[in-house]
Write a protein that holds these residues in place. Structure first.
Motif, PDB file in Angstrom:
ATOM      1  N   PHE A 228       0.814  -1.232   0.000  1.00 24.60           N
ATOM      2  CA  PHE A 228       0.000   0.000   0.000  1.00 24.60           C
ATOM      3  C   PHE A 228       0.840   1.271   0.000  1.00 24.60           C
ATOM      4  N   SER A 229       1.828   1.319   0.905  1.00 23.80           N
ATOM      5  CA  SER A 229       2.524   2.600   1.054  1.00 23.80           C
ATOM      6  C   SER A 229       3.549   2.859  -0.042  1.00 23.80           C
ATOM      7  N   CYS A 230       3.923   1.823  -0.820  1.00 22.90           N
ATOM      8  CA  CYS A 230       4.975   1.995  -1.813  1.00 22.90           C
ATOM      9  C   CYS A 230       4.621   3.097  -2.796  1.00 22.90           C
ATOM     10  N   ILE A 231       5.578   3.967  -3.081  1.00 24.73           N
ATOM     11  CA  ILE A 231       5.305   5.036  -4.048  1.00 24.73           C
ATOM     12  C   ILE A 231       5.947   4.748  -5.402  1.00 24.73           C
TER      13      ILE A 231
ATOM     14  N   VAL B   4      16.220  -0.278   3.820  1.00 21.90           N
ATOM     15  CA  VAL B   4      15.493  -0.080   5.066  1.00 21.90           C
ATOM     16  C   VAL B   4      15.629   1.368   5.541  1.00 21.90           C
TER      17      VAL B   4
ATOM     18  N   TYR C 147      16.523   4.130   3.742  1.00 25.26           N
ATOM     19  CA  TYR C 147      16.197   5.240   2.832  1.00 25.26           C
ATOM     20  C   TYR C 147      14.892   5.082   2.070  1.00 25.26           C
ATOM     21  N   CYS C 148      14.169   3.996   2.256  1.00 26.04           N
ATOM     22  CA  CYS C 148      12.860   3.920   1.606  1.00 26.04           C
ATOM     23  C   CYS C 148      12.023   5.081   2.114  1.00 26.04           C
ATOM     24  N   PRO C 149      11.461   5.918   1.223  1.00 23.03           N
ATOM     25  CA  PRO C 149      10.720   7.094   1.674  1.00 23.03           C
ATOM     26  C   PRO C 149       9.519   6.744   2.536  1.00 23.03           C
ATOM     27  N   VAL C 150       8.968   5.525   2.350  1.00 25.45           N
ATOM     28  CA  VAL C 150       7.771   5.176   3.112  1.00 25.45           C
ATOM     29  C   VAL C 150       8.024   4.046   4.092  1.00 25.45           C
ATOM     30  N   ASN C 151       9.315   3.716   4.306  1.00 24.72           N
ATOM     31  CA  ASN C 151       9.671   2.756   5.341  1.00 24.72           C
ATOM     32  C   ASN C 151       9.092   1.366   5.130  1.00 24.72           C
ATOM     33  N   ILE C 152       9.202   0.864   3.901  1.00 20.72           N
ATOM     34  CA  ILE C 152       8.862  -0.547   3.684  1.00 20.72           C
ATOM     35  C   ILE C 152      10.111  -1.314   4.068  1.00 20.72           C
ATOM     36  N   ASP C 153       9.989  -2.285   4.927  1.00 19.75           N
ATOM     37  CA  ASP C 153      11.134  -2.925   5.550  1.00 19.75           C
ATOM     38  C   ASP C 153      11.262  -4.366   5.075  1.00 19.75           C
TER      39      ASP C 153
END
Lengths: 143, 316, 345
Positions: C238-241, C326, C328-334
């Motif tokens: 969902f959060s991935c841009i 982990v 630098y992902c702008p939306v913190n997908i880990d």
């Protein structure tokens, strides 16, 4: 004749400014030969993409001319264009394109003298700035 | 600000249980310090995942584009202004949204905090009573939040949402005597060569990841101009002229629409100050057309309207 | 095996003196982060870093590279003939590379250098590159190299190992290539026992400090279709841009796109890094796009890294635990959380 001659990409709206250029030619008004003219239906057709593309290709100057506000053949095109160009000129000059490289004018189809005079003015401004230094895309600068 | 977390969870639970919305969009706590992850909740029992603090800098309006369900969403000042822009530009309908408004006192800038602790590894960041407490191995420091606000939050004039269905708290007092365009003015007085040098150096580390474009709620074109071929306006390599073209044209596409939410700078992995392009346009839109993006659903955006006596001095 | 001791400044001076033999890349501080740059006259190497922002994969595999060039001039006798662009394959050394980034080269090598396909540019550049690794005394909370077949002082993928003893560097050659390199780095003194003991203790101490793990032990036993159709992908995605941050910062990602650019009379065939996160990545000429939706692309990235690659090569996951995605992902997908979901599904 080794003196540098500027290349000025010129967008003229079909109904007014292109007509003025035509009339200037027929009336044998002299103006510098630096202008590469592109006829567009309306000044509003000119997108920032075109102006950027002209600069990328090495144009030393860009000149866009359309009908006077209120006289647009399509009624409102030049009003929208005016706002667009105001912001674009502001942005491009902000990033370092010298003022004087981007020029805009309203010239009606009867104003052949104004066309020749504006052309001379634009040519002088661009000549004074010298060849375009920034924003030219030649071969990609890659590994 | 983190005290709103409970109210947000309650609102989400209530709205989902009552069937007022199909989904609720908010943030959940991130797995690394100073990061939160946008989350979509459909099950009211999962609403306790929702979280709010001063690290919610991303713009949730980015996730609304062309959705067809009924959505509950949390929105502070800048996010709500982007929602208004989205409604005006037909990307979402007002009837689909239930907006939980948040009076925001600003987000902290993680890069500024990292610089302040001289890049020692941070393990935990807590906020309490207007202070940010940073902990790591052999590291414990406390900073005043006001001194470490994100650049846009420091000059924010619209902390409270302009559109909402309910608010989680009292309206925050708006900041006074703010000089909005100091950084733009600093560049405006430079000579052309200096300006060019400034911007070229600024984007020299750009890796064309498009994080700035993708984090921006305004960039919703199905085919971005960078992907257009025949004619190809901008190349795909990291050639500096192509990179500059991308940034100029992207900023121009946001002319008069940008709410200065700083999601772009937050998203950039290389820390580039991409707002310097859009801020100039925001200043011009304000000065020439008296326009501020997203303030009202009734006004058309500046590029969509005109006045017969618009600024004309630059035209021969 | 050569074991030499240098002070920080002696080490840099000695590296500078190898100038005509090797092109040296060192970590340099640029604003808020470090990047590898060529060691030149005015360069100020800075070894006080956790890891560089961009991985050194761009030294062997540049982000944008001219593969071929041709002339578009109708008068030219060789008009339209594609010629390989001239490249520099002179020996080079990446000094200060972390063991995770070095392991990443081996992972990428499986793609670019195998019996079926050999990428001539990548292979030639990699073969002329010497990896002088700097062991991590202080692994980050986001590092999980030890879960994926590496470690903060793992020697397997390096030519030389550098130990940061605080006041001195201890350089130890590991491979023949590394020994040859170290013999050309004139200076320093033979390592004494105290220094050696101190260096040996750094490895185990560092491993103790690693707190992050990536669980992947049960992935092999799962079916591809089972994981593919798992219900958690929507939530993960969902959060991935759909930017390219994870793919461009990742040292093990290898995908690229080829484009022709024509300017005036010159035509270039250029290869650029591409990202599977981009909606255009799988866009076909017909207009059909098998991965039109965001969750399909996000699923693809994690399946590729954690399932398809281990299944195909039987040699661990396509990840070296550097932690850049982990952080630098702008939306913190880990990736650690996603791997856990996959592992326990």
């Amino acid at each position: 004749m080794n003196e540098w001659q500027p290349k000025i990409t010129t967008f003229l709206c079909n109904w007014c400014s292109y007509g003025a250029a035509d009339l200037a030619g027929v009336s044998r008004f002299q103006y510098p030969p630096y202008f590469r003219i592109i006829r567009v239906p309306c000044s509003a057709r000119v997108s920032p993409k075109f102006i950027l593309a002209a600069l990328r290709h090495g144009a030393d100057g860009v000149w866009v001319s359309g009908c006077h506000p209120g006289d647009c053949h399509y009624l409102e095109g030049n009003y929208y264009a005016r706002r667009k160009f105001a912001l674009l000129k502001g942005l491009l000059e902000h990033i370092g394109i010298e003022p004087g490289r981007l020029n805009f004018s309203w010239i009606s189809s009867a104003e052949a003298t104004k066309f020749a005079e504006t052309a001379k003015g634009v040519a002088d401004e661009v000549k004074a700035l010298g060849p375009a230094k920034h924003f030219i895309k030649t071969r990609a600068e890659v590994a | 600000m983190h005290e709103y977390t409970e109210k947000i969870r309650d609102a989400a639970k209530r709205l989902l249980k009552e069937g007022k919305v199909d989904t609720f969009i908010g943030f959940k706590k991130g797995s690394v310090p100073m990061m939160n992850e946008p989350a979509l909740i459909t099950d009211p029992d999962k609403a306790d995942l929702l979280h709010w603090d001063s690290n919610c800098g991303l713009n949730l309006c980015n996730y609304l584009t062309k959705r067809t369900d009924r959505i509950g969403i949390i929105a502070n000042g800048c996010t709500s202004r982007n929602i208004v822009t989205h409604i005006i530009e037909n990307q979402i309908k007002r009837e689909q949204l239930y907006i939980v408004g948040i009076p925001c006192t600003g987000m902290i800038d993680p890069r500024a905090i990292k610089r302040a602790v001289k890049f020692k590894e941070i393990l935990d960041v807590e906020e309490k009573d207007g202070r940010i407490i940073v902990k790591g191995n052999g590291l414990e420091e406390s900073f005043e939040k006001r001194a470490f606000l994100q650049k846009n939050c420091a000059i924010c004039l619209h902390r409270n949402p302009v559109i909402y269905d309910e608010m989680v708290g009292e309206k925050a007092p708006e900041q006074q005597e703010i000089e909005s365009f100091k950084d733009v003015k600093k560049i405006e007085v430079m000579g052309s060569d200096d300006k060019w040098g400034f911007f070229t150096r600024m984007i020299s580390s750009c890796i064309r990841c498009y994080a700035c474009r993708n984090a921006c709620p305004l960039c919703y074109c199905t085919t971005c101009f960078v992907d257009e071929a025949q004619p190809q306006w901008v190349g795909k390599s990291i050639d500096p002229t192509d990179t500059m073209t991308f940034h100029i044209l992207r900023a121009f596409h946001c002319a008069g629409r940008c709410t200065d939410c700083e999601a772009c700078e937050r998203a950039c992995p290389m820390g580039i100050n991409v707002r310097q392009f859009t801020k100039k346009l925001n200043k011009d839109a304000l000065e020439l057309f008296s326009w501020e993006a997203g303030m009202s659903e009734d006004q058309r955006p500046p590029m969509d309207v005109y006045k017969t006596d618009d600024y004309n001095d630059f035209i021969k | 095996m050569i074991k030499k001791l240098f002070t920080g400044s002696d080490w840099v001076d000695a590296l500078k003196k190898t100038g005509d033999l090797y092109k040296i890349f060192v970590p340099v501080r640029e604003g808020d982060f470090h990047n590898f740059r060529p060691l030149e006259q005015g360069t100020k190497p800075n070894f006080d870093f956790y890891n560089t922002r961009l991985s050194p994969k761009s030294i062997v595999y540049p982000q944008s590279e001219r593969m071929f060039e041709s002339l578009n001039d109708p008068e030219a006798p060789d008009k339209g003939i594609l010629k390989e662009a001239a490249k520099d394959y002179a020996p080079r050394a990446i000094v200060g590379i972390r063991p995770c980034d070095a392991q990443a080269f081996q992972i990428v090598k499986r793609n670019f250098d195998n019996p079926e396909y050999r990428d001539p540019w990548w292979v030639r550049r990699f073969e002329s590159t010497i990896l002088v690794g700097l062991g991590c005394n202080d692994p980050c909370p986001t590092c999980f190299c030890s879960s994926v077949g590496g470690g903060p002082f793992h020697e397997e993928y390096l030519d030389v190992m550098l130990y940061d003893l605080g006041d001195k560097f201890l350089a130890k050659s590991i491979t023949e290539k590394g020994e040859e390199f170290l013999s050309k780095v004139i200076g320093g003194s033979p390592a004494d026992d105290t220094a050696l003991k101190k260096a040996e203790a750094l490895g185990p101490a560092a491993i103790e400090k690693i707190t992050s793990t990536l669980s992947s032990d049960k992935l092999k036993d799962k079916t591809v279709t089972g994981l593919f159709n798992a219900p958690f992908w929507d939530e993960v995605a969902f959060s991935c841009i759909n930017c390219g941050t994870c793919t461009f910062l990742c040292p093990t990602c290898w995908c690229f796109d080829i484009q022709d650019e024509v300017y005036g009379k010159q035509a270039d065939r250029i290869r650029n890094w591409d990202t599977c996160m981009s909606p255009l990545f799988t866009l076909e000429g017909s207009g059909h796009n098998p991965r039109e939706n965001k969750f399909q692309r996000v699923r693809q990235r994690f399946m590729h890294k954690l399932k398809y690659y281990p299944d195909k090569y039987n040699n661990g996951v396509q990840c070296s635990g550097c932690g850049r995605c982990v952080r630098y992902c702008p939306v913190n997908i880990d990736i650690r959380q996603v791997a856990k979901l996959m592992n326990e599904y």
